[in-house]
Structure formats: C-alpha cells, structure tokens
Motif scaffolding. Sequence first.
Motif, PDB file in Angstrom:
ATOM      1  N   PRO A 175      12.690 -29.648   8.582  1.00  0.00           N
ATOM      2  CA  PRO A 175      11.745 -30.696   8.981  1.00  0.00           C
ATOM      3  C   PRO A 175      12.133 -32.089   8.496  1.00  0.00           C
ATOM      4  N   ARG A 176      11.746 -33.059   9.292  1.00  0.00           N
ATOM      5  CA  ARG A 176      11.841 -34.475   8.956  1.00  0.00           C
ATOM      6  C   ARG A 176      10.467 -35.098   9.190  1.00  0.00           C
ATOM      7  N   ILE A 177      10.169 -36.186   8.487  1.00  0.00           N
ATOM      8  CA  ILE A 177       8.835 -36.777   8.564  1.00  0.00           C
ATOM      9  C   ILE A 177       8.913 -38.268   8.877  1.00  0.00           C
ATOM     10  N   ALA A 178       7.845 -38.780   9.492  1.00  0.00           N
ATOM     11  CA  ALA A 178       7.723 -40.207   9.783  1.00  0.00           C
ATOM     12  C   ALA A 178       6.248 -40.572   9.768  1.00  0.00           C
ATOM     13  N   VAL A 179       5.935 -41.774   9.292  1.00  0.00           N
ATOM     14  CA  VAL A 179       4.559 -42.268   9.278  1.00  0.00           C
ATOM     15  C   VAL A 179       4.315 -43.039  10.561  1.00  0.00           C
ATOM     16  N   ALA A 180       3.265 -42.637  11.297  1.00  0.00           N
ATOM     17  CA  ALA A 180       2.912 -43.281  12.565  1.00  0.00           C
ATOM     18  C   ALA A 180       1.444 -43.687  12.513  1.00  0.00           C
ATOM     19  N   GLY A 181       1.180 -44.897  12.053  1.00  0.00           N
ATOM     20  CA  GLY A 181      -0.198 -45.367  11.955  1.00  0.00           C
ATOM     21  C   GLY A 181      -0.973 -44.576  10.923  1.00  0.00           C
ATOM     22  N   ASP A 182      -1.936 -43.795  11.375  1.00  0.00           N
ATOM     23  CA  ASP A 182      -2.806 -43.046  10.480  1.00  0.00           C
ATOM     24  C   ASP A 182      -2.411 -41.576  10.344  1.00  0.00           C
ATOM     25  N   VAL A 183      -1.226 -41.241  10.821  1.00  0.00           N
ATOM     26  CA  VAL A 183      -0.772 -39.860  10.684  1.00  0.00           C
ATOM     27  C   VAL A 183       0.634 -39.818  10.107  1.00  0.00           C
ATOM     28  N   VAL A 184       0.957 -38.667   9.507  1.00  0.00           N
ATOM     29  CA  VAL A 184       2.340 -38.344   9.175  1.00  0.00           C
ATOM     30  C   VAL A 184       2.793 -37.292  10.189  1.00  0.00           C
ATOM     31  N   ALA A 185       3.864 -37.578  10.895  1.00  0.00           N
ATOM     32  CA  ALA A 185       4.416 -36.645  11.866  1.00  0.00           C
ATOM     33  C   ALA A 185       5.515 -35.830  11.196  1.00  0.00           C
ATOM     34  N   VAL A 186       5.447 -34.506  11.346  1.00  0.00           N
ATOM     35  CA  VAL A 186       6.380 -33.587  10.697  1.00  0.00           C
ATOM     36  C   VAL A 186       7.051 -32.733  11.765  1.00  0.00           C
ATOM     37  N   THR A 187       8.355 -32.845  11.923  1.00  0.00           N
ATOM     38  CA  THR A 187       9.042 -31.985  12.885  1.00  0.00           C
ATOM     39  C   THR A 187       9.162 -30.567  12.323  1.00  0.00           C
ATOM     40  N   ASP A 188       9.092 -29.601  13.228  1.00  0.00           N
ATOM     41  CA  ASP A 188       9.179 -28.176  12.871  1.00  0.00           C
ATOM     42  C   ASP A 188      10.193 -27.537  13.817  1.00  0.00           C
TER      43      ASP A 188
END
Length: 394
Positions: A342-355
């Motif tokens: 997984p990799r993560i990125a902050v997008a506004g009010d969420v953290v997006a986590v790849t699976d």
Amino acid sequence: MHARFLLPLLAATALTLPTIADDHVSAWRLFVADHAKAEVTAIDLASGDTLASFPLASPAALYTTDGAVFAVQGAGNQVSVIRSGIALDDHGDHGDIEISDPELVEAVMTGEKPAHFVEHGGKAAMFFDGSGLINLFSAEQWTNDGTIDARQLDSGTAHHGVAIPWGDYTLTSVANADDEKKPRLGLNVLDADGEVLGETHVCPDLHGEATSGNLVIVGCGDGLLIVSGSSEPQVTKLSYDGLPDGKATTFLGGVGMQYFLGNYGADKVVLIDPAEAEPYRLVDLPTRRVHFAVDPIRPKFAYIFTEDGKLNQLDVLSGEIVQSLAVTEPYSMDGDWSLPRPRIAVAGDVVAVTDPNQGQVHLIDIASFTEAGAIPVAGAPYNIVAVGGSGAVH
C-alpha cells in the motif's frame, strides 16, 4: 464496497465533496499508478468514478506540482505529465478554481532511467540514473504549453542520484566514477553554467531529500546536509548525535510548520527540526513502516501505514501515535522491496490508501478516523497522489 455506494457514504461522513454553495467549490482527484501495468488512472474522489486511464511506457512513480501529475517511468526511459484538470488561482483575499477533464500531455521527456523528480522555487529537476545527466525545466511550461525547454547538466557519472534546483544554482549528488557500484560520496553545488562551486560537501551514501519552509535537507549515512540561503546555497552538516546506530533515507517536509519526517530503521520514524538544540525525536512504530505522508491541511498530523495493515496518525507536536485503524490485510515487509504494497495520500478530508492485493483504494475519514468507503480499481493499484482544493467559480 462498490463505487455506487460511495457517494451517499461520503456525504454521511461529512467529507470534502465537490458541492457548490455561494459559488464555492471543493474538488479532489486521485491519480493511481498500477504496479504492473504501464497505466495511470484518474479518479473523482466524490463519486468514485474513473475519469480516464492514461497509457505509459512502463509502471510509474508519481509526483505532483501546481495541479499536474508527473509520471516517472524508469524502465520506460521517459517522463510524462498529466494535467489534473483542477487549477487553483490565489487572489489573496480569495482563490479561484477551474475544473476540466484530466489530460495526458503529448510531449514526453526521454532519458536513460529517470528516477528522481524535484521541484523547488518554481523550477524542476529530473535526474537520470542511467547517465547521471540532469534536466532543468519549467514544470508549468510543460504542463500548460505542452512544450519542454530543458537545460542539461552533468553530475559526473551514472548513479542513483538526485538534483535540486536552487535559484541560479543546482545541488546534485556526486558518485565515485571509478567504482562500478558508483557509491555516492557527497553533494556538489553547480553554478548557472554547470561548474562546481567550492568543494564537495561530504555525504557518504547520500539518499533522500525534502523541502520544508526555507530549508532543504539531504540524507547521508552519517547525518544530514542542511541547505539554506536566499541566493547561493549554504550547506551545513548535522550529525546523527543522540540517535542509535542507523540512518534516514526517505524524507518528507512539513507543510504549514517547518519540520521533516524521515524513516529511521525498519520500525521507527524520526521527526527533525534543525533549529532545535535537540533536533531529533525518534518515534517507535508498532510494526515495520510501509509508507508515510504528511497532512498539508492539518499541519500537526502525519500518517504512517505499517505492515500490520494499519494506518497510524502521528501528532508531530507530541511525537506520539494518537490513532490507529486496521485498513487492509497485513502486507509483510519481508521479501523484495519492489513487491506491491500500500501507498497513501492525503486528499482533503480523507487519507487514500491503495490496496494492491484487493484492487481497491480505501478512504479514511480523518475527522472520525474510520473507513468511509472504498473505490474499486482494476489491476494492482499502487502509487497514488491527490490533486485538489477549494475555490470560487466565476
């Protein structure tokens, strides 16, 4: 969770959505590179809809600057740029936002094994590991005009290196050309003509850089190089005094507060403030680190994904993990470093986590620190960046 369930669930959790009130819009897009396929997918955060998929020459590492996504394709020997379709314009008392379709720019930058993209002070540098050459260019010109006007410098020899623009100067790693393994020895300062100024700043096993505020740091095997100055760069050395044996090789720079976050061994991270008498604060993690990201909107927080499948929220002021959430199945750090994790990125009010194993992107609501939904993505979604923001529409 299917995409059709995403919008009502996001709305119920009060996330940042592309809604209009008094001509004010907030919009975010995710750009996801596949681990195996030469492709980047653009996704609308609110609806979960795929906006476009862009073919590349090889799987890519992703970088963002000024509303554009740069796809560095090391195995494909090229770099591409994608217009995100979200443009923000600061007018001081307010900001404007323009939203359009994402678009792959036709012009590509080619070279032998591109590896490290750095933007600093309005200029960008692309370092080519296979040749040791550096391309200096305007990311804005390439994105907006679709043309590349690059000036090329030479670091001296092919190696896994980095270059950092600094006004009329360029900082570049230097390696031992006589050793076939090309070990990195230090950092050179080049003038506008590409000539070396002064002596090489010793930095054995140089790896990693980041910018925060008016400082740049570069990782060394025996400490950090701190770069400052309003014109010619001033380079000083900060040793790892006070830390256990080890080194930091990957860094992020704080936004809104001047600090740096780096790895330190497999199961620790280190908070760095070069201005403090004790510049390092070591943070123990529950298991080994997989990836981390800083929060550009909430400056006191950073996020660390660990191999137990958990997303951890780090309070950078206290140096403590304050919240943890199980998001995916465990992703062991044993095995080859390039396995899909997984990799993560902050997008506004969420953290997006790849699976990548499950073919989806999890969305973690930062306010409640719960999962607010998941977006299915074909293949093995891997590297991810987020582009977006808020502004007025005229």
